[in-house]
Design an enzyme around this catalytic site. Sequence first.
Site, PDB file in Angstrom:
ATOM      1  N   ARG A   1      -0.473 -25.247  41.366  1.00 55.59           N
ATOM      2  CA  ARG A   1      -0.520 -25.955  40.088  1.00 55.59           C
ATOM      3  C   ARG A   1       0.528 -25.479  39.091  1.00 55.59           C
ATOM      4  NH1 ARG A   1      -7.150 -26.267  39.466  1.00 55.59           N
ATOM      5  NH2 ARG A   1      -7.419 -27.809  41.132  1.00 55.59           N
TER       6      ARG A   1
ATOM      7  N   GLY B   1     -25.953 -19.712  30.867  1.00 58.24           N
ATOM      8  CA  GLY B   1     -25.131 -20.711  31.535  1.00 58.24           C
ATOM      9  C   GLY B   1     -25.798 -21.206  32.805  1.00 58.24           C
TER      10      GLY B   1
ATOM     11  N   LEU C   1     -14.910 -23.449  42.263  1.00 64.24           N
ATOM     12  CA  LEU C   1     -16.263 -23.680  42.756  1.00 64.24           C
ATOM     13  C   LEU C   1     -16.647 -22.600  43.756  1.00 64.24           C
ATOM     14  CD1 LEU C   1     -16.175 -27.571  43.282  1.00 64.24           C
ATOM     15  CD2 LEU C   1     -16.540 -26.257  41.198  1.00 64.24           C
TER      16      LEU C   1
ATOM     17  N   ALA D   1     -22.077 -20.868  38.774  1.00 63.31           N
ATOM     18  CA  ALA D   1     -22.360 -19.435  38.789  1.00 63.31           C
ATOM     19  C   ALA D   1     -23.756 -19.150  38.232  1.00 63.31           C
ATOM     20  CB  ALA D   1     -21.306 -18.674  37.991  1.00 63.31           C
TER      21      ALA D   1
ATOM     22  N   ARG E   1      -4.846 -19.978  39.398  1.00 62.54           N
ATOM     23  CA  ARG E   1      -5.926 -20.318  40.328  1.00 62.54           C
ATOM     24  C   ARG E   1      -5.468 -21.408  41.278  1.00 62.54           C
ATOM     25  NH1 ARG E   1      -9.803 -24.166  40.859  1.00 62.54           N
ATOM     26  NH2 ARG E   1      -9.555 -25.131  38.818  1.00 62.54           N
TER      27      ARG E   1
ATOM     28  N   HIS F   1      -6.373 -26.554  31.578  1.00 60.47           N
ATOM     29  CA  HIS F   1      -7.500 -26.818  32.469  1.00 60.47           C
ATOM     30  C   HIS F   1      -8.417 -25.604  32.629  1.00 60.47           C
ATOM     31  CE1 HIS F   1      -9.822 -28.477  35.713  1.00 60.47           C
ATOM     32  NE2 HIS F   1      -9.289 -27.700  36.632  1.00 60.47           N
TER      33      HIS F   1
ATOM     34  N   HIS G   1      -3.029 -27.729  34.388  1.00 60.63           N
ATOM     35  CA  HIS G   1      -3.214 -28.554  35.582  1.00 60.63           C
ATOM     36  C   HIS G   1      -2.184 -29.681  35.573  1.00 60.63           C
ATOM     37  CE1 HIS G   1      -5.036 -31.023  38.659  1.00 60.63           C
ATOM     38  NE2 HIS G   1      -5.991 -30.123  38.860  1.00 60.63           N
TER      39      HIS G   1
ATOM     40  N   GLY H   1     -24.061 -23.553  34.991  1.00 58.12           N
ATOM     41  CA  GLY H   1     -23.093 -24.138  35.900  1.00 58.12           C
ATOM     42  C   GLY H   1     -23.281 -23.547  37.291  1.00 58.12           C
TER      43      GLY H   1
ATOM     44  N   SER I   1      -7.910 -35.438  39.931  1.00 56.95           N
ATOM     45  CA  SER I   1      -8.032 -34.361  40.914  1.00 56.95           C
ATOM     46  C   SER I   1      -6.720 -34.042  41.622  1.00 56.95           C
ATOM     47  CB  SER I   1      -9.075 -34.751  41.967  1.00 56.95           C
ATOM     48  OG  SER I   1      -9.037 -33.847  43.045  1.00 56.95           O
TER      49      SER I   1
END
Length: 642
Positions: free
Chosen positions: A333, A43, A444, A47, A438, A404, A269, A45, A287
Amino acid sequence: MTIKKLNGNVPEGAIHEKWEKHKFNMKLVNPANKRKFNVIVVGTGLAGASAAASLAELGYNVQSFCIQDSPRRAHSIAAQGGINAAKNYPNDGDSPWRLFYDTVKGGDYRAREANVYRLAEVANNIIDQCVAQGVPFARDYGGYLSNRSFGGAQVSRTFYARGQTGQQLLLGAYSAMMKEVNKGKIKLYARREMLDLVLVNNKARGIITRNVVTGEIERYAADAVLLCTGGYGNVYFLSTNAMASNCSAAWRAHKRGAYFANPCYTQIHPTCIPVHGDHQSKLTLMSESLRNDGRVWVPKDKDDKRAPNEIPEDDRDYYLERKYPSFGNLVPRDVASRNAKQAVDDGKGVGPTSVAVYLDFRDAIKRDGKDTIAAKYGNLFDMYERITDDDPYQVPMRIYPAVHYTMGGLWVDYNLQSNIPGLFVLGEANFSDHGANRLGASALMQGLADGYFVAPYTLGNYFVTDKPEQEKVTIDSPEFEKAHKESREKLDKLLSINGSKTTDDFHRELGQIMWEYVGMARNEEGLKKGISEIKALREQFWKDLKVTGDNNNINTELEKANRVADFLELGELMARDALERRESCGGHFRDESQTEENEALRDDENFSHVAAWEFQGVDAEPLRHIEELQFENVALTQRSYK
């Protein structure tokens, strides 16, 4: 039935001292010896890219794998609103402790305290790192980095780059990574999909991949494996995730013995463009930052079908502001999503489908001017208009919740190591930092914290204490031969079924089952029915699937089939986990467990723990282990955002 209790290996001592003391007490690999170790990072991304760059900079030999044609296309690029850190630039009372508190509370007290505090503690370092890399964060008139608010917090702590924060952060990590590729410390393998994890003497020592361009199945060996492969939201078919996002890397590790923790914790979300047709392939995120200036409302009268601009103020129900005066439109959320669903269930939904609510910028534009709103959100407004053909400067956006982020993932201890020695799991692929919900702008933060500031320490400690390099392993070992053979056989089996239904047919049907029974609200009857229907669908899949083409070149249908086979197994585990957790918490809402005001009602006496599942076979009942959660610094209370 609970089989055993897991140890998260949390260090002793006061919470604000744990990480510093642990870093000092961990064993170190001296600089010259780091070149002896090989690390696989799956991966690219936030991380994966940050971990690969950091480990290579330290001197380790890194092999990096991405499913896309470029690491820049990792799904982290899609994150829009921002990244949290407690620098307190606005001088509004923020601190690492408040960030820690908000994150534990936002996760409905179902996260490991020590991990969350470490995340809050290192978050400020992330901002410094990214600024040094040239990430173009927004700035205020005095030159300081600008902040905005996000759900679940009463301070402004979210750093952002318009509505493109994920893209800009990923480009920063990508540039750091590609510098090491150029130096030869990272070998980058693009267009590779991980098919299996290889264990030798019960330690993670390599992976099996498929080159999705040539169809070739390949083997790679190393001294440790880092999985940074994101979440599993696409099990629902329609989600905000990229089409290539999947669960397969983590699921194959699970089938090799890695525990899967809290799979039922799925984030819906609240701010997404609603479904518009039966043959839609994905959903688009708007967003959460839009809720800073946008006001959420529905008509007070469910029979009111007037155009939004024709509905006067007195006939509008700003339900989040009414119910939650302290947080208003910036509730977390899970709270915003459930309330949107309730408004639609009450018959007050808007738009052509009546499955949407309004997000209105009329008052913000009147107050601050169109240019100010465009400077903050212009690219998001443009994206909305291209998709819906409505101008959000003139009429309210229509939004509705969509799948999400997934808070569940492979179980890891404080060192981010799974129960399989040598298998480390970073970012969304692990379960550790978010609990049952979350908070916005913390994904991020977690991905970069794990990659830049946690794994480089804990991985070195593993190399010294477990000494994997003393066991010489090559790709010709029997374990690699066996995993290679099994991967080939599975692909051949998918191609040989030659039924009548496409992969998308099965995936869409699975998604409907998941949304209906394992979606925003769950109950015992529905979950049991969902498990039964998923089993029946999986049986049909292996009898009636049609995959065209072959395995010797590009075959996207084969790729999808291989992933959906895993989703059909994971979906059942998600439903099982939701069935066993007889409480409501965060994104997991059981109809049987709610307050008089329809809020989530936890059962701390029986469920203040992590549920970590051990694979026993596709059609066998998995084992449920637990890790008890201790809350020594944040008192367990009923969550309230009123």
